[in-house]
Structures are given as C-alpha cells and as structure tokens.
Motif scaffolding. Structure first.
Motif, PDB file in Angstrom:
ATOM      1  N   THR A 194      13.675  41.501  47.110  1.00 47.83           N
ATOM      2  CA  THR A 194      13.246  40.138  47.061  1.00 47.83           C
ATOM      3  C   THR A 194      12.094  40.151  46.264  1.00 47.83           C
ATOM      4  O   THR A 194      10.701  40.890  46.520  1.00 47.83           O
ATOM      5  N   PRO A 195      11.791  39.161  45.136  1.00 47.52           N
ATOM      6  CA  PRO A 195      10.536  38.998  44.513  1.00 47.52           C
ATOM      7  C   PRO A 195       9.599  38.906  45.424  1.00 47.52           C
ATOM      8  O   PRO A 195       9.620  38.002  46.530  1.00 47.52           O
ATOM      9  N   ARG A 253       3.959  45.111  43.205  1.00 45.69           N
ATOM     10  CA  ARG A 253       4.570  44.157  43.682  1.00 45.69           C
ATOM     11  C   ARG A 253       5.894  43.687  43.052  1.00 45.69           C
ATOM     12  O   ARG A 253       5.972  43.513  41.688  1.00 45.69           O
ATOM     13  N   LEU A 254       7.003  43.576  43.523  1.00 46.32           N
ATOM     14  CA  LEU A 254       8.359  43.025  42.926  1.00 46.32           C
ATOM     15  C   LEU A 254       8.103  41.501  42.389  1.00 46.32           C
ATOM     16  O   LEU A 254       7.934  40.574  42.829  1.00 46.32           O
ATOM     17  N   VAL A 255       8.156  41.541  41.056  1.00 44.17           N
ATOM     18  CA  VAL A 255       7.908  40.174  40.351  1.00 44.17           C
ATOM     19  C   VAL A 255       9.297  39.569  40.136  1.00 44.17           C
ATOM     20  O   VAL A 255       9.493  38.397  40.530  1.00 44.17           O
ATOM     21  N   ALA A 256      10.573  40.244  39.824  1.00 43.96           N
ATOM     22  CA  ALA A 256      11.882  39.582  39.339  1.00 43.96           C
ATOM     23  C   ALA A 256      12.675  40.856  39.460  1.00 43.96           C
ATOM     24  O   ALA A 256      12.448  41.894  39.074  1.00 43.96           O
ATOM     25  N   LEU A 257      13.830  40.509  39.945  1.00 42.31           N
ATOM     26  CA  LEU A 257      15.167  41.408  39.777  1.00 42.31           C
ATOM     27  C   LEU A 257      16.060  40.446  39.573  1.00 42.31           C
ATOM     28  O   LEU A 257      16.591  39.600  39.987  1.00 42.31           O
ATOM     29  N   ASP A 258      16.713  40.772  38.171  1.00 43.03           N
ATOM     30  CA  ASP A 258      17.716  39.995  37.635  1.00 43.03           C
ATOM     31  C   ASP A 258      18.835  40.987  37.731  1.00 43.03           C
ATOM     32  O   ASP A 258      19.144  42.070  36.546  1.00 43.03           O
ATOM     33  N   SER A 307      11.283  43.537  37.219  1.00 38.85           N
ATOM     34  CA  SER A 307       9.749  43.459  36.817  1.00 38.85           C
ATOM     35  C   SER A 307       8.853  43.646  37.999  1.00 38.85           C
ATOM     36  O   SER A 307       9.403  43.181  38.819  1.00 38.85           O
ATOM     37  N   TYR A 308       7.807  44.698  37.730  1.00 43.45           N
ATOM     38  CA  TYR A 308       6.963  44.493  38.874  1.00 43.45           C
ATOM     39  C   TYR A 308       5.574  44.515  38.196  1.00 43.45           C
ATOM     40  O   TYR A 308       5.251  44.792  37.182  1.00 43.45           O
ATOM     41  N   ARG A 310       1.911  44.727  34.057  1.00 40.73           N
ATOM     42  CA  ARG A 310       3.061  44.253  34.439  1.00 40.73           C
ATOM     43  C   ARG A 310       4.147  44.922  33.647  1.00 40.73           C
ATOM     44  O   ARG A 310       3.980  45.209  32.298  1.00 40.73           O
ATOM     45  N   THR A 362       8.430  45.907  32.951  1.00 39.83           N
ATOM     46  CA  THR A 362       9.897  45.686  33.134  1.00 39.83           C
ATOM     47  C   THR A 362      10.625  47.022  32.788  1.00 39.83           C
ATOM     48  O   THR A 362      10.634  47.666  31.814  1.00 39.83           O
TER      49      THR A 362
END
Length: 144
Positions: free
Chosen positions: A47-48, A65-70, A77-78, A91, A93
């Motif tokens: 979970t972002p 920190r997890l920023v995005a998971l696509d 991205s973290y 940051r 990816t």
C-alpha cells in the motif's frame, strides 16, 4: 537534481521478475547488502504510504516509504526517509518491462536526488549505483 541509474536484462518473463520486485518488504531476498526488512507503518507492504525499516548486513538502518505500486505498468516507486547515504530528497523507481524479442524482461532502477552537503553529485551517484549493481545481480541468482 542528480540522477542514478542501473539496469539489467533477464531471461525470465516480466511477470516473473515483477512478482519478486513488487514485494516492498522482500528486498532481503535478493539484495545481498540487506539483512532484514520490516513494515513499520502506513499499512501493508503493498500500500502506498507503507514504511519499511531495512537493516544492512553491516548493521546500518534505512527507512523508506512506498510512494506508488503500479501492477499494470510494473513500476514501484519509493523514497528514502532516513539512511546513511550521501543524498537528500531521494526518490527511486524500479520498472520491469517485457523484452519482446526474447520473452525475457528488462529492469531499470532510476533515482533522482540532491547530493548531501559536502558530497558531489558524481560521488553520490557512484555510491547508489554501487548498491544497485549487486542488488540486480542478486535478483538474477534467485530467478531461474
């Protein structure tokens, strides 16, 4: 902003590589410099907003920190919250793409950051890329 980059080609499919890379808490499985990972906040590890605490083999501590998971585009991205690295505002990816001509995969690891005070962009980039290379080599060892 400075940048760091590393990539690798895999004979395994993009889906097989992504199944491993997408696990935000799974870095110790393939990064030889990371001994342990624990999700310490922000929900589950997929979970972002999830926050992981990494422990290096040398005892160093990293909070990320997890920023995005696509899953559709196979991108994770973290950002670094705290780490003993010569960077600020980091940051990153990881992107897994299919290699159409082989059925394998291409993984790229790209980061943007500012060098910490007293560090050149070139030196900071070298430190990061020195961590990416063995990580991707480690990923090759666990994926047949």
């Amino acid at each position: 902003m400075a940048q760091a980059y590393w990539s690798s080609v895999f004979t395994s499919s993009a889906d097989e590589i992504w199944a491993v890379v997408r696990r935000f808490n799974g870095l110790p499985d393939w990064h030889p410099g990371i001994r342990a990972s624990e999700i310490i906040g922000g929900g589950g590890g997929l979970t972002p907003g999830a926050l992981r605490l990494l422990t290096g083999v040398d005892g160093s501590i990293y909070r990320e920190r997890l920023v995005a998971l696509d899953d559709a585009d196979r991108k994770l991205s973290y950002e670094i919250v705290e780490a003993p690295l010569p960077v600020r505002g980091y940051r990153s990816t990881l992107h897994v793409q299919p290699a159409a001509n082989t059925g394998g995969a291409f993984l790229s690891w790209h980061a943007t950051f500012d060098p910490a005070e007293g560090t050149t962009a070139q030196d900071a980039t070298a430190v990061l890329e020195a961590a990416y290379a063995p990580a991707l080599a480690g990923l090759h060892t666990i994926i047949a």
